[in-house]
Design a protein around this motif. Structure first.
Motif, PDB file in Angstrom:
ATOM      1  N   ASN A  44      -3.483  28.053 -22.270  1.00  0.00           N
ATOM      2  CA  ASN A  44      -4.545  27.064 -22.478  1.00  0.00           C
ATOM      3  C   ASN A  44      -4.166  25.709 -21.897  1.00  0.00           C
ATOM      4  O   ASN A  44      -4.923  25.109 -21.132  1.00  0.00           O
ATOM      5  N   THR A  45      -3.000  25.217 -22.268  1.00  0.00           N
ATOM      6  CA  THR A  45      -2.574  23.883 -21.818  1.00  0.00           C
ATOM      7  C   THR A  45      -1.815  23.928 -20.500  1.00  0.00           C
ATOM      8  O   THR A  45      -1.568  22.873 -19.902  1.00  0.00           O
ATOM      9  N   LYS A  46      -1.428  25.114 -20.072  1.00  0.00           N
ATOM     10  CA  LYS A  46      -0.628  25.306 -18.858  1.00  0.00           C
ATOM     11  C   LYS A  46       0.790  24.732 -18.992  1.00  0.00           C
ATOM     12  O   LYS A  46       1.497  24.604 -17.990  1.00  0.00           O
ATOM     13  N   LYS A  47       1.178  24.409 -20.211  1.00  0.00           N
ATOM     14  CA  LYS A  47       2.552  23.954 -20.417  1.00  0.00           C
ATOM     15  C   LYS A  47       3.500  25.136 -20.278  1.00  0.00           C
ATOM     16  O   LYS A  47       3.186  26.249 -20.732  1.00  0.00           O
ATOM     17  N   VAL A  48       4.635  24.887 -19.659  1.00  0.00           N
ATOM     18  CA  VAL A  48       5.609  25.954 -19.466  1.00  0.00           C
ATOM     19  C   VAL A  48       7.000  25.407 -19.753  1.00  0.00           C
ATOM     20  O   VAL A  48       7.324  24.261 -19.429  1.00  0.00           O
ATOM     21  N   SER A  49       7.806  26.215 -20.391  1.00  0.00           N
ATOM     22  CA  SER A  49       9.192  25.849 -20.675  1.00  0.00           C
ATOM     23  C   SER A  49      10.103  26.888 -20.034  1.00  0.00           C
ATOM     24  O   SER A  49       9.663  27.972 -19.644  1.00  0.00           O
ATOM     25  N   ASN A  50      11.388  26.557 -19.954  1.00  0.00           N
ATOM     26  CA  ASN A  50      12.319  27.522 -19.364  1.00  0.00           C
ATOM     27  C   ASN A  50      13.709  27.315 -19.940  1.00  0.00           C
ATOM     28  O   ASN A  50      14.064  26.224 -20.395  1.00  0.00           O
ATOM     29  N   ILE A  51      14.459  28.374 -19.923  1.00  0.00           N
ATOM     30  CA  ILE A  51      15.853  28.357 -20.341  1.00  0.00           C
ATOM     31  C   ILE A  51      16.614  29.323 -19.461  1.00  0.00           C
ATOM     32  O   ILE A  51      16.105  30.412 -19.121  1.00  0.00           O
ATOM     33  N   CYS A  52      17.795  28.943 -19.072  1.00  0.00           N
ATOM     34  CA  CYS A  52      18.637  29.788 -18.224  1.00  0.00           C
ATOM     35  C   CYS A  52      19.899  30.150 -18.987  1.00  0.00           C
ATOM     36  O   CYS A  52      20.623  29.263 -19.456  1.00  0.00           O
ATOM     37  N   ILE A  53      20.142  31.434 -19.148  1.00  0.00           N
ATOM     38  CA  ILE A  53      21.309  31.912 -19.890  1.00  0.00           C
ATOM     39  C   ILE A  53      22.026  32.990 -19.069  1.00  0.00           C
ATOM     40  O   ILE A  53      21.434  33.591 -18.162  1.00  0.00           O
ATOM     41  N   GLU A  54      23.273  33.198 -19.399  1.00  0.00           N
ATOM     42  CA  GLU A  54      24.087  34.170 -18.663  1.00  0.00           C
ATOM     43  C   GLU A  54      24.428  35.349 -19.579  1.00  0.00           C
ATOM     44  O   GLU A  54      25.298  35.237 -20.445  1.00  0.00           O
ATOM     45  N   PRO A  55      23.748  36.451 -19.422  1.00  0.00           N
ATOM     46  CA  PRO A  55      23.969  37.606 -20.298  1.00  0.00           C
ATOM     47  C   PRO A  55      25.424  38.086 -20.317  1.00  0.00           C
ATOM     48  O   PRO A  55      25.934  38.467 -21.384  1.00  0.00           O
ATOM     49  N   GLU A  56      26.088  38.059 -19.193  1.00  0.00           N
ATOM     50  CA  GLU A  56      27.455  38.582 -19.135  1.00  0.00           C
ATOM     51  C   GLU A  56      28.412  37.764 -20.001  1.00  0.00           C
ATOM     52  O   GLU A  56      29.382  38.293 -20.549  1.00  0.00           O
ATOM     53  N   ASN A  57      28.141  36.477 -20.140  1.00  0.00           N
ATOM     54  CA  ASN A  57      29.019  35.619 -20.933  1.00  0.00           C
ATOM     55  C   ASN A  57      28.634  35.576 -22.410  1.00  0.00           C
ATOM     56  O   ASN A  57      29.455  35.202 -23.255  1.00  0.00           O
ATOM     57  N   LEU A  58      27.399  35.940 -22.718  1.00  0.00           N
ATOM     58  CA  LEU A  58      26.919  35.831 -24.097  1.00  0.00           C
ATOM     59  C   LEU A  58      26.994  37.137 -24.863  1.00  0.00           C
ATOM     60  O   LEU A  58      27.291  37.150 -26.057  1.00  0.00           O
ATOM     61  N   VAL A  59      26.712  38.238 -24.202  1.00  0.00           N
ATOM     62  CA  VAL A  59      26.641  39.542 -24.873  1.00  0.00           C
ATOM     63  C   VAL A  59      27.963  40.284 -24.679  1.00  0.00           C
ATOM     64  O   VAL A  59      28.423  40.485 -23.540  1.00  0.00           O
ATOM     65  N   ILE A  60      28.559  40.700 -25.787  1.00  0.00           N
ATOM     66  CA  ILE A  60      29.835  41.419 -25.744  1.00  0.00           C
ATOM     67  C   ILE A  60      29.620  42.923 -25.687  1.00  0.00           C
ATOM     68  O   ILE A  60      30.290  43.648 -24.940  1.00  0.00           O
ATOM     69  N   GLU A  61      28.680  43.408 -26.490  1.00  0.00           N
ATOM     70  CA  GLU A  61      28.387  44.842 -26.527  1.00  0.00           C
ATOM     71  C   GLU A  61      26.936  45.044 -26.908  1.00  0.00           C
ATOM     72  O   GLU A  61      26.256  44.099 -27.329  1.00  0.00           O
ATOM     73  N   LEU A  62      26.449  46.281 -26.777  1.00  0.00           N
ATOM     74  CA  LEU A  62      25.039  46.581 -27.021  1.00  0.00           C
ATOM     75  C   LEU A  62      24.803  47.365 -28.303  1.00  0.00           C
ATOM     76  O   LEU A  62      23.649  47.690 -28.619  1.00  0.00           O
ATOM     77  N   LYS A  63      25.834  47.642 -29.064  1.00  0.00           N
ATOM     78  CA  LYS A  63      25.700  48.383 -30.318  1.00  0.00           C
ATOM     79  C   LYS A  63      26.454  47.642 -31.424  1.00  0.00           C
ATOM     80  O   LYS A  63      27.429  46.944 -31.159  1.00  0.00           O
ATOM     81  N   GLY A  64      25.976  47.819 -32.648  1.00  0.00           N
ATOM     82  CA  GLY A  64      26.659  47.237 -33.782  1.00  0.00           C
ATOM     83  C   GLY A  64      25.907  46.064 -34.372  1.00  0.00           C
ATOM     84  O   GLY A  64      24.750  45.759 -33.999  1.00  0.00           O
ATOM     85  N   PRO A  65      26.551  45.351 -35.314  1.00  0.00           N
ATOM     86  CA  PRO A  65      25.921  44.160 -35.919  1.00  0.00           C
ATOM     87  C   PRO A  65      25.628  43.094 -34.870  1.00  0.00           C
ATOM     88  O   PRO A  65      26.318  42.990 -33.850  1.00  0.00           O
ATOM     89  N   LEU A  66      24.616  42.297 -35.129  1.00  0.00           N
ATOM     90  CA  LEU A  66      24.182  41.297 -34.163  1.00  0.00           C
ATOM     91  C   LEU A  66      25.289  40.308 -33.828  1.00  0.00           C
ATOM     92  O   LEU A  66      25.474  39.932 -32.668  1.00  0.00           O
ATOM     93  N   THR A  67      26.039  39.869 -34.840  1.00  0.00           N
ATOM     94  CA  THR A  67      27.103  38.896 -34.578  1.00  0.00           C
ATOM     95  C   THR A  67      28.245  39.497 -33.774  1.00  0.00           C
ATOM     96  O   THR A  67      29.029  38.752 -33.165  1.00  0.00           O
ATOM     97  N   LEU A 121      10.716  26.931 -27.139  1.00  0.00           N
ATOM     98  CA  LEU A 121       9.552  26.811 -28.016  1.00  0.00           C
ATOM     99  C   LEU A 121       9.014  25.392 -28.122  1.00  0.00           C
ATOM    100  O   LEU A 121       7.823  25.154 -27.935  1.00  0.00           O
ATOM    101  N   GLU A 122       9.864  24.440 -28.446  1.00  0.00           N
ATOM    102  CA  GLU A 122       9.386  23.094 -28.755  1.00  0.00           C
ATOM    103  C   GLU A 122       8.622  22.432 -27.607  1.00  0.00           C
ATOM    104  O   GLU A 122       7.645  21.719 -27.857  1.00  0.00           O
ATOM    105  N   PRO A 123       8.996  22.631 -26.347  1.00  0.00           N
ATOM    106  CA  PRO A 123       8.214  21.991 -25.269  1.00  0.00           C
ATOM    107  C   PRO A 123       6.800  22.548 -25.115  1.00  0.00           C
ATOM    108  O   PRO A 123       5.947  21.901 -24.505  1.00  0.00           O
ATOM    109  N   VAL A 124       6.539  23.736 -25.673  1.00  0.00           N
ATOM    110  CA  VAL A 124       5.259  24.409 -25.443  1.00  0.00           C
ATOM    111  C   VAL A 124       4.466  24.596 -26.727  1.00  0.00           C
ATOM    112  O   VAL A 124       3.259  24.343 -26.780  1.00  0.00           O
TER     113      VAL A 124
END
Length: 265
Positions: free
Chosen positions: A104-127, A145-148
């Motif tokens: 509606n407002t055409k507002k757009v936000s963005n974030i850049c993250i590096e999956p290889e540095n943030l995610v250790i494994e794909l199974k188990g507890p979230l932490t 969220l907040e910018p949009v």
């Protein structure tokens, strides 16, 4: 912070068999934040910017089929308060760029993250899978969220409602300590005014003759017409005078007949 992730395990059980890469896990986490804490509902995949009327009240908290079928990009459609949002993810060599678009407002936000540095494994507890998950979620909130999105999270809405109910159910919070809200004393017809000068209630009619609390001894009449139950009072003053009514000696002050002092009693 543990309560914030309540419901994640249930969501992840529905998609864990579909998660094959680290970027998938991060997109699933964004989806969890949107649906669980900001009341977004997922309409499906794609980047169509039109919102048919029948879709405005629909949607789900689950990820749709084929949500991660493309290895290079993600395209998810959400609705919140009849507004369409697009969540778009693009993979580069070592980064995941995520955009949130308000159609509606055409507002757009963005974030850049590096999956290889943030995610250790794909199974188990979230932490275990994402040790810095709290910091990542905070970035999602501030950068994505907040910018949009101008609405409140469910936690903020609940807290505001709780505080409002507490104030409403506790009248003591709204009481002015300087104001008496109920009339006092016979013949009172309205609440006393606040006591800005610290006058006590006892004898206040003498200290403040113009007060609404009622007359005192030095201001014996009540100016109200037809004031019920109010009698003029006057305490005589001056030296005793037998020729003036009310100015003679008070018999109560005389000694009793045949009275003799006995200092040994």
């Amino acid at each position: 912070m543990v309560e914030f992730f309540y419901g994640w395990d249930l969501l992840y059980k529905t998609v864990n068999s579909d998660v094959h890469k680290k970027a998938d896990l991060l997109i699933a986490l964004v989806h969890f934040v949107l649906t669980k804490h900001y009341s977004f509902r997922c309409l499906g995949i794609g980047d169509d910017k039109t919102l048919p009327e029948e879709e405005a009240e629909s949607g789900s908290e689950l990820l749709p089929d084929d949500w991660n079928s493309d290895d290079a990009k993600f395209s998810l459609r959400y609705v919140n308060n009849k507004t369409l949002y697009l969540l778009l993810g693009h993979m580069t060599e070592d980064a995941l760029l995520i955009n949130l678009l308000d159609t509606n407002t055409k507002k757009v936000s963005n974030i850049c993250i590096e999956p290889e540095n943030l995610v250790i494994e794909l199974k188990g507890p979230l932490t275990n899978m994402i040790p810095t998950v709290s910091e990542i979620v905070d970035r999602f909130r501030k950068e994505l969220l907040e910018p949009v999105f101008s609405g409140n999270s469910k936690e903020q809405t609940t807290q505001t409602t709780s505080n409002t109910n507490t104030n409403t159910n506790n009248p003591a919070r709204d009481i002015d300590p300087l104001r008496v809200t109920e009339p006092r004393g016979p013949g009172s017809f309205m609440p006393f005014e606040p006591r800005p000068f610290g006058f006590p209630e006892v004898g206040r009619g003498d200290l403040d003759p113009l007060a609404r609390g009622g007359p005192g001894n030095l201001f014996p009449f009540d100016p109200r017409p037809n004031a019920p139950g109010v009698r003029p009072r006057f305490d005589p003053f001056g030296p005793p005078d037998r020729n003036i009514l009310g100015r003679g000696p008070n018999p109560d002050h005389f000694r009793p007949p045949n009275w003799e002092p006995d200092y040994y009693m």
